[in-house]
Design an enzyme around this catalytic site. Structure first.
Site, PDB file in Angstrom:
ATOM      1  N   GLY A 184       0.822  -1.209   0.000  1.00 57.99           N
ATOM      2  CA  GLY A 184       0.000   0.000   0.000  1.00 57.99           C
ATOM      3  C   GLY A 184       0.855   1.258   0.000  1.00 57.99           C
ATOM      4  N   GLU A 202      -6.403   1.994   6.700  1.00 56.30           N
ATOM      5  CA  GLU A 202      -5.643   0.970   7.436  1.00 56.30           C
ATOM      6  C   GLU A 202      -6.407   0.595   8.696  1.00 56.30           C
ATOM      7  OE1 GLU A 202      -2.751  -1.064   7.398  1.00 56.30           O
ATOM      8  OE2 GLU A 202      -3.587  -1.615   9.352  1.00 56.30           O
ATOM      9  N   HIS A 444      33.151   9.784   5.805  1.00 55.47           N
ATOM     10  CA  HIS A 444      32.442  11.066   5.902  1.00 55.47           C
ATOM     11  C   HIS A 444      32.514  11.788   4.566  1.00 55.47           C
ATOM     12  CE1 HIS A 444      30.988  14.833   7.492  1.00 55.47           C
ATOM     13  NE2 HIS A 444      32.003  15.442   6.887  1.00 55.47           N
TER      14      HIS A 444
HETATM   15  P1  NAD Z   1       1.179  -6.333   4.578  1.00 54.95           P
HETATM   16  O1  NAD Z   1       0.942  -7.445   5.511  1.00 54.95           O
HETATM   17  O2  NAD Z   1       2.509  -5.693   4.525  1.00 54.95           O
HETATM   18  O3  NAD Z   1       0.151  -5.146   4.874  1.00 54.95           O
HETATM   19  C1  NAD Z   1      -1.219  -5.339   4.908  1.00 54.95           C
HETATM   20  C2  NAD Z   1      -1.835  -4.209   5.711  1.00 54.95           C
HETATM   21  O4  NAD Z   1      -3.227  -4.257   5.538  1.00 54.95           O
HETATM   22  C3  NAD Z   1      -1.555  -4.318   7.204  1.00 54.95           C
HETATM   23  O5  NAD Z   1      -1.107  -3.076   7.669  1.00 54.95           O
HETATM   24  C4  NAD Z   1      -2.906  -4.705   7.796  1.00 54.95           C
HETATM   25  O6  NAD Z   1      -3.108  -4.209   9.087  1.00 54.95           O
HETATM   26  C5  NAD Z   1      -3.862  -4.062   6.796  1.00 54.95           C
HETATM   27  N1  NAD Z   1      -5.170  -4.694   6.675  1.00 54.95           N
HETATM   28  C6  NAD Z   1      -5.446  -6.016   6.654  1.00 54.95           C
HETATM   29  N2  NAD Z   1      -6.771  -6.203   6.457  1.00 54.95           N
HETATM   30  C7  NAD Z   1      -7.330  -4.972   6.344  1.00 54.95           C
HETATM   31  C8  NAD Z   1      -8.655  -4.503   6.107  1.00 54.95           C
HETATM   32  N3  NAD Z   1      -9.671  -5.349   5.930  1.00 54.95           N
HETATM   33  N4  NAD Z   1      -8.875  -3.177   6.048  1.00 54.95           N
HETATM   34  C9  NAD Z   1      -7.837  -2.313   6.203  1.00 54.95           C
HETATM   35  N5  NAD Z   1      -6.564  -2.700   6.419  1.00 54.95           N
HETATM   36  C10 NAD Z   1      -6.319  -4.012   6.475  1.00 54.95           C
HETATM   37  O7  NAD Z   1       0.719  -6.895   3.157  1.00 54.95           O
HETATM   38  P2  NAD Z   1       0.918  -6.290   1.703  1.00 54.95           P
HETATM   39  O8  NAD Z   1       1.289  -4.853   1.766  1.00 54.95           O
HETATM   40  O9  NAD Z   1      -0.283  -6.723   0.939  1.00 54.95           O
HETATM   41  O10 NAD Z   1       2.160  -7.110   1.178  1.00 54.95           O
HETATM   42  C11 NAD Z   1       2.100  -8.542   1.057  1.00 54.95           C
HETATM   43  C12 NAD Z   1       3.448  -9.152   1.262  1.00 54.95           C
HETATM   44  O11 NAD Z   1       4.322  -8.815   0.207  1.00 54.95           O
HETATM   45  C13 NAD Z   1       4.073  -8.707   2.543  1.00 54.95           C
HETATM   46  O12 NAD Z   1       4.242  -9.830   3.366  1.00 54.95           O
HETATM   47  C14 NAD Z   1       5.386  -8.141   2.186  1.00 54.95           C
HETATM   48  O13 NAD Z   1       6.420  -8.690   2.943  1.00 54.95           O
HETATM   49  C15 NAD Z   1       5.596  -8.481   0.726  1.00 54.95           C
HETATM   50  N6  NAD Z   1       6.121  -7.281   0.075  1.00 54.95           N
HETATM   51  C16 NAD Z   1       7.388  -6.881   0.406  1.00 54.95           C
HETATM   52  C17 NAD Z   1       7.892  -5.726  -0.124  1.00 54.95           C
HETATM   53  C18 NAD Z   1       9.267  -5.286   0.256  1.00 54.95           C
HETATM   54  O14 NAD Z   1      10.006  -6.101   0.787  1.00 54.95           O
HETATM   55  N7  NAD Z   1       9.660  -4.048   0.005  1.00 54.95           N
HETATM   56  C19 NAD Z   1       7.137  -4.959  -0.995  1.00 54.95           C
HETATM   57  C20 NAD Z   1       5.854  -5.370  -1.291  1.00 54.95           C
HETATM   58  C21 NAD Z   1       5.368  -6.550  -0.752  1.00 54.95           C
END
Ligand code: NAD
Ligand code: FAD
Length: 466
Positions: A184, A202, A444
């Site tokens: 997100g 969220e 630095h």
């Molecule tokens: P996430 O678990 O990071 O975030 C999901 C968010 O949605 C959480 O904050 C949660 O509280 C919220 N949420 C859940 N249900 C909800 C609802 N019904 N209404 C509102 N908020 C709600 O999951 P993601 O962002 O979908 O990413 C998935 C996976 O992909 C993650 O495990 C992540 O590790 C991986 N990913 C990693 C990277 C990176 O390493 N930079 C980038 C993108 C994705």
């Protein structure tokens, strides 16, 4: 032909595991249902999202920051089609690179959906019908898919996941993002930088709820400055879409207050679930757990001897580098070695600007386990390098054991911390103390000096530049 190992799934877990197994002298095949190799990460994950993050950051800097640097521009415009084309080119080159690596390592590629006939026979259903191959061992690396509960009415048109968001060819006016987690915030940043009005809904009372509380606190300030709007402690009660727009109904937690947001897109980013569809796991007696994950032991072997599982399809963080380490671990274990992964030292990074990066325990985890700890913090605004580049938002926080001084966790928000975090990972791998970290000479001016200063702060309030 009988294989030593068949890997099902060609994401970072599967293809890296296949390479390592081939390096160790095994005869390896890899099965992938899509025409391109590389899995989620290379096709619709890490690589394309970073390509768009980089492009959108260039645009944002050109319109918002060049002026202050004394660079005058005129009529900077977004060409979204070209931005997506460049992203696709990057993906294409990277996926072809994996194909090259398979050939180089004499790994046979089978294109089609893989499934178990028995524990030693894998069926592949592809464009040219069904084939069966025989193998001694199997590594399941089938990854994950976005979670899209029915009430979101996911239509891949207006109600989308990251997969579709990476191909939007016209800058949207308005986007609602459900989930203030990694996807997100990364994709929200891309569109906010390009001029989209972005609302993030969220459910928890903070963004990045699984990271150290200070990371979310610091980052939300920067993202608000970028124009992103946050509804924390809010949930979505329903989404309705037409061909051209969607309406998202939002409800405040613990209240009856609800309201609708009309937008061009609703991006659902509430997590991902393990993917095992059509694998026919029951044929070999493997049962997934309540979250759909394949249960494994410490050697990543399933309940069936000789069948291993790695990456997003098992427990733990859904990260490409975690999947890679697991692929290597299984290949080495099969070959007779005794490899080990320290899951506490798998770093996590969020590629917003400022970036967020972390390794080890969060402050909440240390409190919950009753571990005595001390904290050292250093803000980037006190750093010469950060002032030179005008990247003064964020901080580095070092958590060390109160008595032994061992570094237990390092959390950062700031410029290029995705790279800076490696210093903390390396030092923690060798169980260094905060004093060790603080006594290392840091060049630095660099962003890494913030790490030294935070370590100095942790070892008795000795930071030099605050
Ligand atoms: P996430 O678990 O990071 O975030 C999901 C968010 O949605 C959480 O904050 C949660 O509280 C919220 N949420 C859940 N249900 C909800 C609802 N019904 N209404 C509102 N908020 C709600 O999951 P993601 O962002 O979908 O990413 C998935 C996976 O992909 C993650 O495990 C992540 O590790 C991986 N990913 C990693 C990277 C990176 O390493 N930079 C980038 C993108 C994705
Ligand atoms: P995957 O990469 O999901 O690969 C699984 C493969 O198996 C797929 O190609 C699939 O088609 C194939 N498959 C599935 N079932 C079968 C079958 N039965 N037969 C044949 N083939 C099959 N992680 C990071 O570390 N850094 C990031 O910056 C990052 N950014 C991300 C951005 C986005 C938008 C997303 C969605 C994810 C991101 N991730 C990131 C997470 C990362 O992509 C995953 O953790 C990683 O891809 C998991 O690797 P894997 O090998 O387990 O599975």
């Amino acid at each position: 032909m009988k294989y030593d190992v068949v890997v099902i799934g060609s994401g970072p877990g599967g293809y890296v595991g296949a390479i390592r197994a081939a390096q160790l002298g095994m005869k390896v095949a890899i099965v992938e249902k899509y025409n391109t190799l590389g899995g989620t990460c290379l096709n619709v994950g890490c690589i394309p999202s970073k390509a768009l993050l980089d492009s959108s950051e260039h645009y944002h800097n050109a319109i918002e920051r060049f002026g202050e640097h004394g660079i005058e521009t005129s009529a900077v415009k977004v060409n979204m089609k070209q931005m997506i084309k460049r992203k696709n080119d990057v993906v294409d080159q990277t996926c072809k690179g994996v194909e090259f690596l398979m050939k180089k390592n004499k790994i046979d590629i089978f294109t089609g959906h893989g499934s178990f006939v028995t524990k030693n026979i894998i069926a592949i259903d592809g464009a040219d019908g069904r084939k069966e191959i025989e193998t001694d061992k199997v590594i399941i690396a089938t990854g994950s898919k976005p979670i899209t509960p029915e009430m979101f009415n996911y239509d891949k048109n207006k109600v989308i996941t990251s997969t579709e968001a990476l191909n939007i060819e016209k800058v949207p006016t308005k986007m609602v993002i459900v989930g203030g987690g990694v996807i997100g915030l990364e994709l929200g940043s891309v569109f906010a930088r390009l001029g989209t009005s972005v609302d993030v809904v969220e459910y928890m009372d903070r963004i990045l709820p699984t990271m150290d509380v200070d990371c979310g606190k610091e980052l939300i300030r920067s993202l608000k400055k970028l124009g992103m709007n946050f509804y924390l402690s809010h949930g979505v009660t329903g989404v309705k879409a037409t061909k051209t727009s969607c309406t998202v109904s939002v409800k405040k937690k613990d209240s009856e207050e609800t309201f609708d947001i009309k937008a061009d897109y609703c991006l659902v980013a509430i997590g991902r679930k393990p993917y095992t569809d059509g694998l026919n796991l029951t044929a070999i007696g493997i049962q997934t757990d309540d979250k759909g994950r394949i249960p494994v032991n410490d050697h990543l072997e399933t309940s069936v001897p000789g069948i291993y599982a790695i990456g997003d399809v098992i427990r733990g963080a859904m990260l490409a580098h975690k999947a890679e380490e697991e692929g290597i671990l299984v290949a080495e274990y099969i070959s007779g070695a005794k490899p080990h992964i320290d899951y506490n030292l798998i770093p996590g990074v969020v590629y917003t600007w400022p970036e967020v990066a972390a390794v080890g325990k969060t402050e909440d985890e240390l409190k919950a386990s009753g571990t005595p700890y001390k904290t050292g913090k250093f803000p980037f605004k006190a750093l010469g390098r950060a002032r030179a580049s005008m990247d003064t938002e964020g901080m580095v926080k070092v958590l060390a054991h109160k008595d032994t001084d061992e570094i237990l966790g390092v959390h950062m928000v700031g410029p290029r911390v995705a790279d800076v975090i490696m210093e903390a990972v390396a030092l923690m791998e060798f169980r260094a103390s905060a004093e060790d970290m603080s006594r290392i000479s840091h060049p630095h001016p660099t962003y890494t000096e913030a790490v030294k200063e935070a370590a100095l702060a942790a070892t008795g309030n000795r930071a030099l530049h605050v």
